[in-house]
Design a protein around this motif. Structure first.
Motif, PDB file in Angstrom:
ATOM      1  N   VAL A 299       0.842  -1.204   0.000  1.00 34.52           N
ATOM      2  CA  VAL A 299       0.000   0.000   0.000  1.00 34.52           C
ATOM      3  C   VAL A 299       0.873   1.249   0.000  1.00 34.52           C
ATOM      4  O   VAL A 299       0.627   2.199  -0.736  1.00 34.52           O
ATOM      5  N   ALA A 300       1.914   1.241   0.844  1.00 36.42           N
ATOM      6  CA  ALA A 300       2.773   2.414   0.976  1.00 36.42           C
ATOM      7  C   ALA A 300       3.484   2.759  -0.324  1.00 36.42           C
ATOM      8  O   ALA A 300       3.718   3.942  -0.626  1.00 36.42           O
TER       9      ALA A 300
ATOM     10  N   GLY B  17      -2.404   6.047   9.407  1.00 35.39           N
ATOM     11  CA  GLY B  17      -1.992   5.557  10.717  1.00 35.39           C
ATOM     12  C   GLY B  17      -1.509   4.123  10.665  1.00 35.39           C
ATOM     13  O   GLY B  17      -0.534   3.754  11.332  1.00 35.39           O
ATOM     14  N   ASN B  18      -2.182   3.297   9.870  1.00 38.18           N
ATOM     15  CA  ASN B  18      -1.751   1.903   9.722  1.00 38.18           C
ATOM     16  C   ASN B  18      -0.401   1.811   9.025  1.00 38.18           C
ATOM     17  O   ASN B  18       0.428   0.966   9.361  1.00 38.18           O
ATOM     18  N   ILE B  19      -0.178   2.665   8.038  1.00 37.13           N
ATOM     19  CA  ILE B  19       1.112   2.655   7.334  1.00 37.13           C
ATOM     20  C   ILE B  19       2.221   3.132   8.261  1.00 37.13           C
ATOM     21  O   ILE B  19       3.293   2.517   8.348  1.00 37.13           O
TER      22      ILE B  19
ATOM     23  N   GLU C 273      10.697   3.682   9.069  1.00 39.70           N
ATOM     24  CA  GLU C 273      10.853   4.029   7.655  1.00 39.70           C
ATOM     25  C   GLU C 273       9.519   4.464   7.053  1.00 39.70           C
ATOM     26  O   GLU C 273       9.451   5.471   6.325  1.00 39.70           O
ATOM     27  N   LYS C 274       8.461   3.716   7.358  1.00 36.72           N
ATOM     28  CA  LYS C 274       7.143   4.084   6.845  1.00 36.72           C
ATOM     29  C   LYS C 274       6.675   5.395   7.481  1.00 36.72           C
ATOM     30  O   LYS C 274       6.062   6.236   6.830  1.00 36.72           O
ATOM     31  N   ARG C 275       6.951   5.560   8.774  1.00 35.63           N
ATOM     32  CA  ARG C 275       6.585   6.810   9.463  1.00 35.63           C
ATOM     33  C   ARG C 275       7.207   8.008   8.757  1.00 35.63           C
ATOM     34  O   ARG C 275       6.521   8.975   8.416  1.00 35.63           O
TER      35      ARG C 275
END
Length: 406
Positions: free
Chosen positions: A142-143, A171-173, A179-181
């Motif tokens: 998704v990201a 928020g889920n990502i 790294e995703k944050r």
């Protein structure tokens, strides 16, 4: 002087502190919107299980569904197809891989673009939210699908339902790791959050915002940048003013996460948030009391000046009645907090004594559980190490008085 050089007690066992706070794993902190789905199924009167049997494992049917979901020339059929995908992915044993393998992700990303209807956007974002709630490999897909910058823009969209779902997906990502944050924050999420908290929102939306900020604040390595910590302070101040327990609890723990990093304690102190957190020690909700004391306990592991900022907010006035509270966790947190005050200056130690806290501290040393006794022992040890002769003598007198009167 940095109190870390003066026998500061960070809680001795940070893993234990985190267990007390109820932190859970990354996967468990992701939220799949399934409860709400179940409620909506009753309204739509759709036999989802029957549709799953019809669609799977026949991949050709999944391909046909993808074709229908991509057909913008027939908006009603497109919406129905995306809704069906959302319902399938909301199931416990969702056929996510089959749908992704048939090209569903880029179709969903196309459906969330601004030129589409809010209803179609909502269904598509909802679907992406549930995919991102799964294992890391699905969150990664998704990201990297191109959805993130569009989702960030949707947070600022005029349709609150779409914005609410977009921030849930983000928020889920974010919760998948640092790294995703940082990837999500790189698209400028903080400003839309600041804009939202100033608006009148449904409380469920506000809870989502507080939850996402909590995910941003999580103490990963590397920790979130100091710039982000500074930028998000106005949102924290607004959220702490809510009367909703979940919003307040999540916000306090976000602040707690920030203050676990010593370089960010001063940012929190300078933001002016400390007096509000102190006032929450007087909350009627025990979990909020515990969270507030733990957060303030992090701050007083800092410098003497940072500790004084907490003491100046009249925190000690709450403790005479709370030191012997029936909730053991609250008592542990308070003893830990006081042990760090006793690692401060002579005048700070005197504030504890003047607040009449030595007798209940000694009683906790005698009658608390093991952790409470340990933290109370640190209070006594730090007083002996850092207090004046008069303060130590006063403590000895209190010990003798308690011993001969038990």
């Amino acid at each position: 002087m940095d109190r870390r050089q003066k026998y500061k007690n960070e809680g001795n066992d940070q893993n234990e502190m985190r267990r007390r706070r109820g932190e859970v794993s990354v996967d468990l902190r992701k939220n799949k919107r399934d409860d709400a789905i179940m409620k909506r199924r009753n309204v739509l009167d759709i036999d989802v299980n029957k549709e799953v049997d019809e669609l799977l494992p026949n991949s050709m049917n999944a391909k046909l569904l993808a074709i229908a979901a991509s057909d913008s020339s027939h908006p009603e059929e497109q919406l129905a197809a995306v809704k069906k995908v959302r319902e399938l992915i909301s199931l416990e044993n969702a056929p996510v891989e089959t749908l992704i393998n048939n090209g569903m992700l880029p179709i969903l990303v196309e459906c969330i673009k601004p030129f589409n209807s809010p209803q179609l956007q909502l269904e598509a974002v909802w679907t992406l939210t549930n995919i991102a709630s799964g294992p890391s490999e699905l969150t990664h897909k998704v990201a990297t699908s191109g959805a993130v910058p569009i989702l960030v823009n949707l947070v600022s969209a005029g349709d609150f339902k779409v914005a609410d779902q977009a921030i849930w997906a983000l928020g889920n990502i974010i919760d998948d790791g640092p790294e995703k944050r940082d990837f999500v924050l790189g698209f400028g999420l903080i400003q839309p959050i600041l804009n939202l908290v100033e608006a009148e929102l449904p409380i469920s939306f506000v809870r989502n915002i507080a939850w996402v900020i909590g995910n941003i604040s999580r103490k990963w390595e590397p920790v979130v940048s100091q710039q982000i910590t500074m930028e998000i302070q106005p949102a924290l101040k607004v959220l702490l003013e809510y009367t909703d327990d979940q919003v307040v609890w999540d916000t306090i723990w976000a602040i707690n996460n920030f203050t676990e990093d010593k370089d960010r304690i001063q940012i929190i102190v300078e933001s002016g948030i400390v007096p509000k957190i102190v006032s929450l020690v007087g909350s009627n909700v025990v979990s909020i009391k515990c969270a507030a004391v733990n957060c303030l306990g992090n701050i007083v592991t800092g410098t003497d000046e940072q500790t004084q900022a907490v003491l100046d907010s009249n925190i000690l006035s709450y403790f005479p009645t709370l030191c012997l509270h029936p909730d053991m966790q609250l008592r542990r947190n308070i003893m830990w907090f006081l042990s760090n005050i006793m690692a401060g200056t002579v005048s700070q130690i005197q504030q504890v004594i003047d607040a009449g806290l030595m007798p209940p501290i000694i009683e906790n040393l005698w009658s608390g559980d093991f952790v409470i006794q340990r933290e109370a022992a640190y209070v006594i040890i730090n007083l002996c190490r850092n207090g004046s002769r008069e303060q130590v003598n006063s403590m000895i007198y209190d010990l003798q008085y308690f011993y001969y009167n038990i």
